[in-house]
Design an enzyme around this catalytic site. Structure first.
Site, PDB file in Angstrom:
ATOM      1  CD  GLN A 169      31.829 -58.222 -13.569  1.00  0.00           C
ATOM      2  OE1 GLN A 169      30.653 -58.540 -13.394  1.00  0.00           O
ATOM      3  NE2 GLN A 169      32.674 -58.088 -12.556  1.00  0.00           N
ATOM      4  CB  SER A 225      26.762 -61.879 -18.498  1.00  0.00           C
ATOM      5  OG  SER A 225      26.644 -62.009 -17.100  1.00  0.00           O
ATOM      6  CG  LEU A 226      26.186 -55.759 -16.822  1.00  0.00           C
ATOM      7  CD1 LEU A 226      26.310 -54.776 -17.961  1.00  0.00           C
ATOM      8  CD2 LEU A 226      24.861 -55.536 -16.085  1.00  0.00           C
ATOM      9  NE  ARG A 241      23.090 -59.731 -13.578  1.00  0.00           N
ATOM     10  CZ  ARG A 241      24.236 -59.949 -14.200  1.00  0.00           C
ATOM     11  NH1 ARG A 241      25.201 -59.046 -14.136  1.00  0.00           N
ATOM     12  NH2 ARG A 241      24.433 -61.065 -14.874  1.00  0.00           N
ATOM     13  CG  HIS A 277      26.356 -66.570 -15.240  1.00  0.00           C
ATOM     14  ND1 HIS A 277      25.093 -66.084 -15.500  1.00  0.00           N
ATOM     15  CD2 HIS A 277      27.210 -65.549 -15.496  1.00  0.00           C
ATOM     16  CE1 HIS A 277      25.193 -64.833 -15.904  1.00  0.00           C
ATOM     17  NE2 HIS A 277      26.444 -64.480 -15.913  1.00  0.00           N
ATOM     18  CD  GLN A 315      21.795 -62.640 -17.020  1.00  0.00           C
ATOM     19  OE1 GLN A 315      22.173 -62.176 -15.954  1.00  0.00           O
ATOM     20  NE2 GLN A 315      21.842 -61.959 -18.149  1.00  0.00           N
TER      21      GLN A 315
END
Length: 300
Positions: free
Chosen positions: A11, A89-90, A114, A189, A238
């Protein structure tokens, strides 16, 4: 001998128009249609809409997953498989898909859930710091409740995450060349995502993970592995743990990687890697034109 890694951005890398040039390629068209059935809205429509809508977590994450997965599939038909994969991340979900840990549909359903959970999160704040004193930041974070290092992107760029009061407190104490509050709804996060992570876990547990065909470096522990249960365990952490991207880049260099291909819109990860691992050759694949540069044209 060339040793290649593929990396997938997350993202913040989204761009208006991304993926639109893929829509006439049969394999891409089929995935866009499947994605619309799963999501209830068109990825192509969102990618051709306005920046505000595309930047909304609810839409950003599924759009990036779909576009990057298609690019990965098409690239696989043109070049040899990489020796390692990783995602920011993603992007880790795309890395797992590229390594055939789960299929496209399973991955998209995970990303959809998510995105919904992260979109609905509130009460948190995130801020990016550039060119700062790392020792000072570490000391301040250790003494500030409810704020953590969310993204360790490079030696000179990080993101902190936590309560609004806590984040402001850290920013007031740490000297940085630049500090920017991020336009997000929650403290991604960080431990403040524990409620969302717990709800997400019920969905994650229902998805079968297979042994990875390509070793994957996880965000929370960037040591390559193909073990399906280890990869699933790492993914469960995560949402509430830091993205250790600086360590991931160093791990790729230590593993002897000589070429990295960033698969997705823009060159965010290439920029980070260039400043961290100067001897690694970099390439970005985010369009049909860039794909066609690897071999004969995909479309007439």
């Amino acid at each position: 001998m060339t040793k290649t890694a593929w990396v997938f951005p997350g993202q913040g890398s989204q761009l208006i128009g991304m993926g639109v040039d893929l829509q006439d390629i049969p394999v891409a068209k089929a995935k866009f249609e499947l994605a619309e059935k799963i999501l209830g809205w068109s990825v192509l429509d969102i990618c051709q809409g306005d920046e505000t809508t595309l930047a909304c977590t609810l839409y950003t994450q599924p759009c990036l997953y779909v576009v990057e997965s298609i690019l990965s599939d098409l690239l696989k038909g043109k070049v040899d498989l990489p020796q390692l994969v990783a995602g920011h991340s993603l992007g880790e979900y795309v890395a797992l898909y590229a390594a055939e840990v789960f299929d496209f549909e399973s991955g998209l359903r995970l990303v959809k859930k998510r995105a919904e959970l992260m979109h609905s999160a509130d009460g948190g704040k995130m801020a990016a710091l550039m060119k700062f004193d790392r020792d000072q930041l570490t000391t301040v974070l250790n003494n500030t409740p409810d704020v953590v290092l969310a993204n360790d992107n490079s030696e000179a760029q990080v993101v902190i995450s936590g309560t609004p009061e806590g984040v402001e407190n850290v920013l007031s104490q740490v000297k940085a060349k630049k500090a920017i509050a991020l336009n997000v709804s929650g403290a991604f996060h960080s431990p403040l995502m524990q409620g969302a992570a717990k709800e997400f876990l019920t969905v994650l547990e229902s998805v079968e993970f297979k042994e990875a065909k390509i070793p994957v470096l996880s965000n929370v522990d960037p040591r390559p592995t193909t073990d399906s249960q280890v990869l699933k365990s790492k993914l469960t952490q995560q949402m509430t743990n830091s993205v250790r991207w600086r360590e991931t880049m160093l791990q790729l260099a230590q593993a002897g990687v000589t070429e990295i291909i960033e698969i997705g819109p823009g060159k965010v990860l290439c920029g980070l890697i260039k400043r961290t691992c100067k001897d690694i050759a970099l390439e970005a694949i985010g369009t049909v034109e860039q794909l066609d540069g690897k071999a004969p044209a995909l479309v007439s």
